[in-house]
Scaffold this motif. Structure first.
Motif, PDB file in Angstrom:
ATOM      1  N   ARG A   1       0.850  -1.200   0.000  1.00 51.99           N
ATOM      2  CA  ARG A   1       0.000   0.000   0.000  1.00 51.99           C
ATOM      3  C   ARG A   1       0.881   1.245   0.000  1.00 51.99           C
ATOM      4  O   ARG A   1       1.855   1.339   0.747  1.00 51.99           O
ATOM      5  N   ALA A   2       0.495   2.222  -0.826  1.00 48.15           N
ATOM      6  CA  ALA A   2       1.312   3.429  -0.928  1.00 48.15           C
ATOM      7  C   ALA A   2       0.438   4.659  -1.097  1.00 48.15           C
ATOM      8  O   ALA A   2      -0.647   4.606  -1.692  1.00 48.15           O
ATOM      9  N   LEU A   3       0.926   5.764  -0.556  1.00 46.85           N
ATOM     10  CA  LEU A   3       0.306   7.085  -0.717  1.00 46.85           C
ATOM     11  C   LEU A   3       1.205   7.873  -1.653  1.00 46.85           C
ATOM     12  O   LEU A   3       2.409   7.986  -1.422  1.00 46.85           O
ATOM     13  N   ILE A   4       0.623   8.421  -2.723  1.00 44.74           N
ATOM     14  CA  ILE A   4       1.415   9.064  -3.779  1.00 44.74           C
ATOM     15  C   ILE A   4       0.894  10.473  -4.029  1.00 44.74           C
ATOM     16  O   ILE A   4      -0.320  10.690  -4.107  1.00 44.74           O
ATOM     17  N   PHE A   5       1.814  11.422  -4.184  1.00 42.88           N
ATOM     18  CA  PHE A   5       1.487  12.815  -4.470  1.00 42.88           C
ATOM     19  C   PHE A   5       2.002  13.158  -5.869  1.00 42.88           C
ATOM     20  O   PHE A   5       3.180  12.947  -6.169  1.00 42.88           O
ATOM     21  N   SER A   6       1.135  13.702  -6.717  1.00 44.07           N
ATOM     22  CA  SER A   6       1.509  13.968  -8.106  1.00 44.07           C
ATOM     23  C   SER A   6       1.335  15.433  -8.464  1.00 44.07           C
ATOM     24  O   SER A   6       0.273  16.027  -8.243  1.00 44.07           O
ATOM     25  N   ASN A   7       2.382  16.005  -9.035  1.00 47.05           N
ATOM     26  CA  ASN A   7       2.400  17.376  -9.534  1.00 47.05           C
ATOM     27  C   ASN A   7       2.061  17.331 -11.022  1.00 47.05           C
ATOM     28  O   ASN A   7       2.653  16.537 -11.765  1.00 47.05           O
ATOM     29  N   PRO A   8       1.136  18.158 -11.518  1.00 49.06           N
ATOM     30  CA  PRO A   8       0.759  18.093 -12.933  1.00 49.06           C
ATOM     31  C   PRO A   8       1.902  18.420 -13.888  1.00 49.06           C
ATOM     32  O   PRO A   8       1.825  18.114 -15.076  1.00 49.06           O
ATOM     33  N   ARG A   9       2.985  19.016 -13.375  1.00 51.79           N
ATOM     34  CA  ARG A   9       4.121  19.339 -14.236  1.00 51.79           C
ATOM     35  C   ARG A   9       5.144  18.218 -14.307  1.00 51.79           C
ATOM     36  O   ARG A   9       6.132  18.324 -15.026  1.00 51.79           O
TER      37      ARG A   9
ATOM     38  N   LYS B   1      10.439  12.981  -3.986  1.00 49.85           N
ATOM     39  CA  LYS B   1      10.171  11.539  -4.081  1.00 49.85           C
ATOM     40  C   LYS B   1       8.850  11.277  -3.352  1.00 49.85           C
ATOM     41  O   LYS B   1       8.835  10.851  -2.197  1.00 49.85           O
ATOM     42  N   PRO B   2       7.744  11.532  -4.025  1.00 49.62           N
ATOM     43  CA  PRO B   2       6.438  11.595  -3.339  1.00 49.62           C
ATOM     44  C   PRO B   2       5.709  10.266  -3.211  1.00 49.62           C
ATOM     45  O   PRO B   2       4.512  10.175  -3.425  1.00 49.62           O
ATOM     46  N   VAL B   3       6.417   9.187  -2.893  1.00 47.69           N
ATOM     47  CA  VAL B   3       5.794   7.884  -2.698  1.00 47.69           C
ATOM     48  C   VAL B   3       6.060   7.429  -1.264  1.00 47.69           C
ATOM     49  O   VAL B   3       7.211   7.399  -0.825  1.00 47.69           O
ATOM     50  N   PHE B   4       4.992   7.086  -0.544  1.00 45.57           N
ATOM     51  CA  PHE B   4       5.109   6.724   0.864  1.00 45.57           C
ATOM     52  C   PHE B   4       4.389   5.407   1.112  1.00 45.57           C
ATOM     53  O   PHE B   4       3.207   5.283   0.795  1.00 45.57           O
ATOM     54  N   PHE B   5       5.093   4.432   1.666  1.00 42.14           N
ATOM     55  CA  PHE B   5       4.463   3.164   1.991  1.00 42.14           C
ATOM     56  C   PHE B   5       3.657   3.310   3.285  1.00 42.14           C
ATOM     57  O   PHE B   5       4.077   3.991   4.219  1.00 42.14           O
ATOM     58  N   LEU B   6       2.494   2.647   3.326  1.00 38.66           N
ATOM     59  CA  LEU B   6       1.561   2.805   4.442  1.00 38.66           C
ATOM     60  C   LEU B   6       1.495   1.533   5.280  1.00 38.66           C
ATOM     61  O   LEU B   6       1.142   0.464   4.760  1.00 38.66           O
ATOM     62  N   ASP B   7       1.795   1.657   6.567  1.00 39.43           N
ATOM     63  CA  ASP B   7       1.568   0.524   7.462  1.00 39.43           C
ATOM     64  C   ASP B   7       0.074   0.482   7.806  1.00 39.43           C
ATOM     65  O   ASP B   7      -0.718   1.310   7.336  1.00 39.43           O
ATOM     66  N   ASP B   8      -0.316  -0.490   8.621  1.00 39.31           N
ATOM     67  CA  ASP B   8      -1.745  -0.668   8.916  1.00 39.31           C
ATOM     68  C   ASP B   8      -2.360   0.590   9.533  1.00 39.31           C
ATOM     69  O   ASP B   8      -3.472   0.999   9.166  1.00 39.31           O
ATOM     70  N   HIS B   9      -1.632   1.205  10.460  1.00 40.27           N
ATOM     71  CA  HIS B   9      -2.169   2.391  11.131  1.00 40.27           C
ATOM     72  C   HIS B   9      -2.327   3.549  10.156  1.00 40.27           C
ATOM     73  O   HIS B   9      -3.385   4.196  10.107  1.00 40.27           O
TER      74      HIS B   9
END
Length: 291
Positions: A69-77, A119-127
Motif C-alpha cells: 500500500r502506498a500514498l502518492i502525491f503527483s504534480n501536474p508538471r 520523491k512523493p511515494v510513501f508506503f503505508l503501514d496498517d495504522h
C-alpha cells in the motif's frame, strides 16, 4: 426586501458551489467494480492517491517499485506512467491549487510533497492506511451531502492527508534506468500535451523551452534533447514549435480570443513575436488565417 436578499444569497452560493465542484473530485476504485479512473491530463490538477497492490511508478529517469500500500502525491508538471496487473484498489483525489490555497502559506509547487525532484511515494503501514483511508471515506461522504460548508470540510480533509504525507519518510526503492531514452521522450511528449488545450488567457503556457521541460523531468537539457531526437527523429524545440502552431491554428479558427490574447496564452511577450513565429512556421500570418 428580505426575500430578494435571500434569493440573491442562494444564487451566489449556488455559483460558488459550482465553481468549487469544478476544482475537486474524488473516488474510490476497485477492480471488481470496474471503476473508470478519472482523467488526469489537465495541467492544473494536483493528485493524491492511494494504491493497494503490487505496481510500478515510472518517472523519466527511475522507477519506484510499489510492493504494498502506498500514498502518492503527483504534480501536474511532472509526468509519469503507472504499471500494475489491473487488480489494484485504492482512492484518488484531484484538485486545483486554488482549492486549497486559502489554508496554505506556500505554493504547492514549493511543497516537499509536490515540488519537482521530490520523491512523493510513501508506503503505508496498517495504522497509516487506516488513517488515510478514513479521510478519503469522509471526503467521499461529504461530496454527497448538501451541507453548505462541505467544501471547507473537504479542504480540511485534504490538508490532513497532506500532513500525513509530511510526517512520513518517502520510499527510496527507486531503480535507475540505464537506457531511458524511450521513457524520457514519451514523458516529454505527455508533459508537452498536458499544457493544452488553451481555453482562456489565465491558462498561459508555463513551459516554452526545452530547458523548462528538462527541469520538470529532472534531467539535463542535453540528455532530454538527445533522447527526444533519438526516439522521434525531431528535436525538442521542433516538437514544442509544432504543438504551439497547432494550438495557434485552433485558437485563431475556433475561439473569440484576440490575436494579442492568443499570443499571450502561447507564451509570447509581444504580438509581433507571435506574428513572426507563426509566419515562419506556416508561411502565413495569424490575421490572414483568421480572415
Amino acid at each position: 426586501m428580505g426575500a430578494r436578499e435571500s434569493i440573491s444569497e442562494f444564487i451566489e452560493q449556488a455559483k460558488t458551489d459550482q465553481q468549487l465542484a469544478s476544482q475537486v473530485r474524488a473516488l474510490k476504485f476497485d477492480p471488481s467494480a470496474k471503476t473508470t479512473v478519472m482523467p488526469y491530463s489537465r495541467r492544473d490538477y494536483y493528485k493524491i492517491w492511494v494504491t493497494v497492490g503490487t505496481s510500478r511508478l515510472h518517472y523519466a529517469t527511475h522507477t519506484v517499485e510499489i510492493p504494498e500500500r502506498a500514498l502518492i502525491f503527483s504534480n501536474p508538471r511532472v509526468p509519469y506512467s503507472f504499471e500494475s496487473d489491473g487488480r489494484n484498489s485504492g482512492y484518488m483525489c484531484i484538485f486545483m491549487e486554488e482549492f486549497v490555497k486559502g489554508m496554505r502559506t506556500e505554493s504547492l509547487q514549493d511543497s516537499p510533497l509536490f515540488k519537482i525532484g521530490a520523491k512523493p511515494v510513501f508506503f503505508l503501514d496498517d495504522h497509516r492506511y487506516a488513517v488515510v483511508s478514513d479521510l478519503y471515506e469522509k471526503i467521499l461522504a461529504e461530496l454527497e451531502t448538501t451541507y453548505v460548508y462541505r467544501y471547507e470540510v473537504i479542504r480540511n480533509y485534504i490538508n490532513l492527508i497532506i500532513h500525513e504525507g509530511l510526517k512520513m519518510e518517502p520510499a527510496l526503492s527507486a531503480v535507475k534506468h540505464h537506457s531511458a531514452s524511450s521513457r524520457i521522450a514519451s514523458l516529454f511528449l505527455e508533459l508537452l500535451e498536458r499544457q493544452f488545450p488553451i481555453d482562456s488567457p489565465r491558462h498561459a503556457l508555463t513551459m516554452k523551452k526545452a530547458s523548462d521541460f528538462a527541469t520538470s523531468l529532472s534531467v539535463h537539457v542535453n540528455h532530454l534533447n538527445h533522447a527526444v531526437r533519438e526516439i522521434t527523429g525531431k528535436s525538442t524545440t521542433t516538437h514544442i514549435a509544432d504543438r504551439v502552431v497547432a494550438e495557434a491554428r485552433a485558437l485563431l479558427l475556433h475561439s473569440d480570443l484576440s490575436i494579442s490574447e492568443i499570443a499571450y496564452c502561447l507564451g509570447f511577450e509581444y504580438p509581433n513575436y507571435f506574428n513572426n513565429f507563426f509566419k515562419k512556421n506556416t508561411g502565413t500570418t495569424p490575421m490572414t488565417l483568421r480572415k
